[in-house]
Design a protein around this motif. Structure first.
Motif, PDB file in Angstrom:
ATOM      1  N   LEU A 109       6.195  -0.110  -8.385  1.00  0.00           N
ATOM      2  CA  LEU A 109       6.334  -0.297  -9.829  1.00  0.00           C
ATOM      3  C   LEU A 109       4.997  -0.570 -10.501  1.00  0.00           C
ATOM      4  O   LEU A 109       4.852  -0.329 -11.707  1.00  0.00           O
ATOM      5  CB  LEU A 109       7.297  -1.450 -10.118  1.00  0.00           C
ATOM      6  N   GLY A 110       4.029  -1.063  -9.758  1.00  0.00           N
ATOM      7  CA  GLY A 110       2.710  -1.325 -10.298  1.00  0.00           C
ATOM      8  C   GLY A 110       2.497  -2.777 -10.661  1.00  0.00           C
ATOM      9  O   GLY A 110       3.359  -3.408 -11.287  1.00  0.00           O
ATOM     10  N   ALA A 111       1.376  -3.323 -10.248  1.00  0.00           N
ATOM     11  CA  ALA A 111       1.043  -4.709 -10.568  1.00  0.00           C
ATOM     12  C   ALA A 111       0.453  -4.787 -11.966  1.00  0.00           C
ATOM     13  O   ALA A 111      -0.129  -3.834 -12.472  1.00  0.00           O
ATOM     14  CB  ALA A 111       0.050  -5.248  -9.540  1.00  0.00           C
ATOM     15  N   ASP A 112       0.617  -5.949 -12.597  1.00  0.00           N
ATOM     16  CA  ASP A 112       0.032  -6.211 -13.919  1.00  0.00           C
ATOM     17  C   ASP A 112       0.537  -5.247 -14.988  1.00  0.00           C
ATOM     18  O   ASP A 112      -0.157  -4.980 -15.974  1.00  0.00           O
ATOM     19  CB  ASP A 112      -1.506  -6.154 -13.858  1.00  0.00           C
TER      20      ASP A 112
ATOM     21  N   SER B  72      -0.924   8.573  -8.748  1.00  0.00           N
ATOM     22  CA  SER B  72      -1.825   8.323  -9.881  1.00  0.00           C
ATOM     23  C   SER B  72      -1.083   7.874 -11.132  1.00  0.00           C
ATOM     24  O   SER B  72      -1.707   7.645 -12.170  1.00  0.00           O
ATOM     25  CB  SER B  72      -2.621   9.595 -10.199  1.00  0.00           C
ATOM     26  N   ALA B  73       0.236   7.743 -11.053  1.00  0.00           N
ATOM     27  CA  ALA B  73       1.019   7.330 -12.220  1.00  0.00           C
ATOM     28  C   ALA B  73       0.692   5.897 -12.604  1.00  0.00           C
ATOM     29  O   ALA B  73       0.378   5.057 -11.758  1.00  0.00           O
ATOM     30  CB  ALA B  73       2.505   7.464 -11.930  1.00  0.00           C
ATOM     31  N   ALA B  74       0.779   5.619 -13.902  1.00  0.00           N
ATOM     32  CA  ALA B  74       0.557   4.261 -14.388  1.00  0.00           C
ATOM     33  C   ALA B  74       1.714   3.370 -13.962  1.00  0.00           C
ATOM     34  O   ALA B  74       2.793   3.856 -13.590  1.00  0.00           O
ATOM     35  CB  ALA B  74       0.437   4.281 -15.906  1.00  0.00           C
ATOM     36  N   PRO B  75       1.542   2.043 -14.007  1.00  0.00           N
ATOM     37  CA  PRO B  75       2.673   1.152 -13.723  1.00  0.00           C
ATOM     38  C   PRO B  75       3.857   1.457 -14.620  1.00  0.00           C
ATOM     39  O   PRO B  75       3.682   1.965 -15.742  1.00  0.00           O
ATOM     40  CB  PRO B  75       2.089  -0.248 -14.022  1.00  0.00           C
ATOM     41  N   CYS B  76       5.060   1.186 -14.147  1.00  0.00           N
ATOM     42  CA  CYS B  76       6.267   1.474 -14.924  1.00  0.00           C
ATOM     43  C   CYS B  76       6.165   0.841 -16.303  1.00  0.00           C
ATOM     44  O   CYS B  76       5.791  -0.329 -16.447  1.00  0.00           O
ATOM     45  CB  CYS B  76       7.509   0.951 -14.199  1.00  0.00           C
TER      46      CYS B  76
ATOM     47  N   GLY C  39       0.811  -1.211   0.000  1.00  0.00           N
ATOM     48  CA  GLY C  39       0.000   0.000   0.000  1.00  0.00           C
ATOM     49  C   GLY C  39       0.842   1.258   0.000  1.00  0.00           C
ATOM     50  O   GLY C  39       0.523   2.246  -0.679  1.00  0.00           O
ATOM     51  N   ARG C  40       1.963   1.237   0.744  1.00  0.00           N
ATOM     52  CA  ARG C  40       2.842   2.413   0.760  1.00  0.00           C
ATOM     53  C   ARG C  40       3.464   2.620  -0.621  1.00  0.00           C
ATOM     54  O   ARG C  40       3.588   3.760  -1.088  1.00  0.00           O
ATOM     55  CB  ARG C  40       3.937   2.237   1.809  1.00  0.00           C
ATOM     56  N   GLY C  41       3.858   1.521  -1.277  1.00  0.00           N
ATOM     57  CA  GLY C  41       4.402   1.643  -2.618  1.00  0.00           C
ATOM     58  C   GLY C  41       3.405   2.255  -3.573  1.00  0.00           C
ATOM     59  O   GLY C  41       3.751   3.123  -4.390  1.00  0.00           O
ATOM     60  N   GLU C  42       2.147   1.840  -3.491  1.00  0.00           N
ATOM     61  CA  GLU C  42       1.108   2.405  -4.349  1.00  0.00           C
ATOM     62  C   GLU C  42       0.893   3.881  -4.046  1.00  0.00           C
ATOM     63  O   GLU C  42       0.665   4.686  -4.961  1.00  0.00           O
ATOM     64  CB  GLU C  42      -0.188   1.616  -4.156  1.00  0.00           C
TER      65      GLU C  42
END
Length: 229
Positions: free
Chosen positions: A200-203, A130-134, A122-125
């Motif tokens: 970094l973002g999931a999926d 609001s940025a998209a995953p890397c 959650g902290r990473g998110e």
């Protein structure tokens, strides 16, 4: 005061560039290489490198850079690597490491691994906002560098070893949680992985996974299975 004195050594711009170059290589660096990399004379580089050793910021040794041994191989050359000791300055004095170790010890004793990982993800998110995953490894490296992980690209043979193709992964020379991770590796490394998954973002096009290597961060970042570079 000892840490303050050591860090003050980096005020000299040439000395700082030499330190940053040696630290970034992740291997032994000779005087000639370091001097050429920062654009100074070898004698000046030698002076500053030895000053960094005296301050405890670099370690030194000697070996033959030619790779040969025996008669005619030449004299061993002095080489440098980043020192393993950590340096930090807090004015007035603070002791966040002890607090972190106590919290990690308590979490480990009562089995809070899952809760800690959920909080870290959650902290990473939250940090990503609001940025998209890397979008790829290059973007991931920028994100990791900003967090102090010191990322670098490593090319490895394909997982099956049949095609001879090289796969690119991002490894990290520094773990920002190194001191606590040494004492509580499963707990802190799991937290670190979850933090990076959120950051970094999931999926997305890249994924983080555990792949511990001595002296480096326990996590690597690679293209997702459906997004091989």
């Amino acid at each position: 005061m000892e840490d303050i004195d050591a860090i003050a050594v980096l005020q000299d711009p040439v000395r700082r560039r030499l330190y940053e170059y040696v630290a970034a290589q992740g291997r032994e660096v000779g005087r000639n290489e370091a001097a050429e990399a920062v654009g100074v004379a070898r004698t000046l580089a030698a002076h500053h490198l030895d000053r960094l050793v005296q301050a405890g910021l670099l370690g030194s040794g000697s070996r033959r850079l030619t790779g040969r041994s025996g008669p005619g191989a030449g004299r061993p050359a002095k080489v440098y690597t980043r020192a393993r000791a950590e340096r930090s300055v807090s004015l007035p004095a603070r002791d966040y490491r002890t607090a972190a170790e106590l919290l990690a010890e308590a979490a480990e004793q009562v089995g809070l691994d899952a809760g800690l990982c959920a909080a870290a993800r959650g902290r990473g998110e939250t940090l990503r906002g609001s940025a998209a995953p890397c979008g790829g490894l290059e973007e991931a490296m920028e994100v990791l560098a900003a967090r102090g992980y010191e990322p670098y690209v490593e090319s490895t043979e394909g997982a099956e070893g049949a095609t001879g193709t090289a796969a690119r992964v991002v490894r990290m020379r520094n773990c920002p949680f190194h001191a606590v991770a040494e004492r509580f590796p499963p707990l802190v490394c799991g937290m670190n992985l979850a933090l990076l998954e959120g950051l970094l973002g999931a999926d997305g096009p890249v994924r983080a996974r555990m792949d511990a290597r001595p002296g480096e961060c326990c996590v690597v970042v690679e293209p997702s299975k459906n997004n091989i570079d």
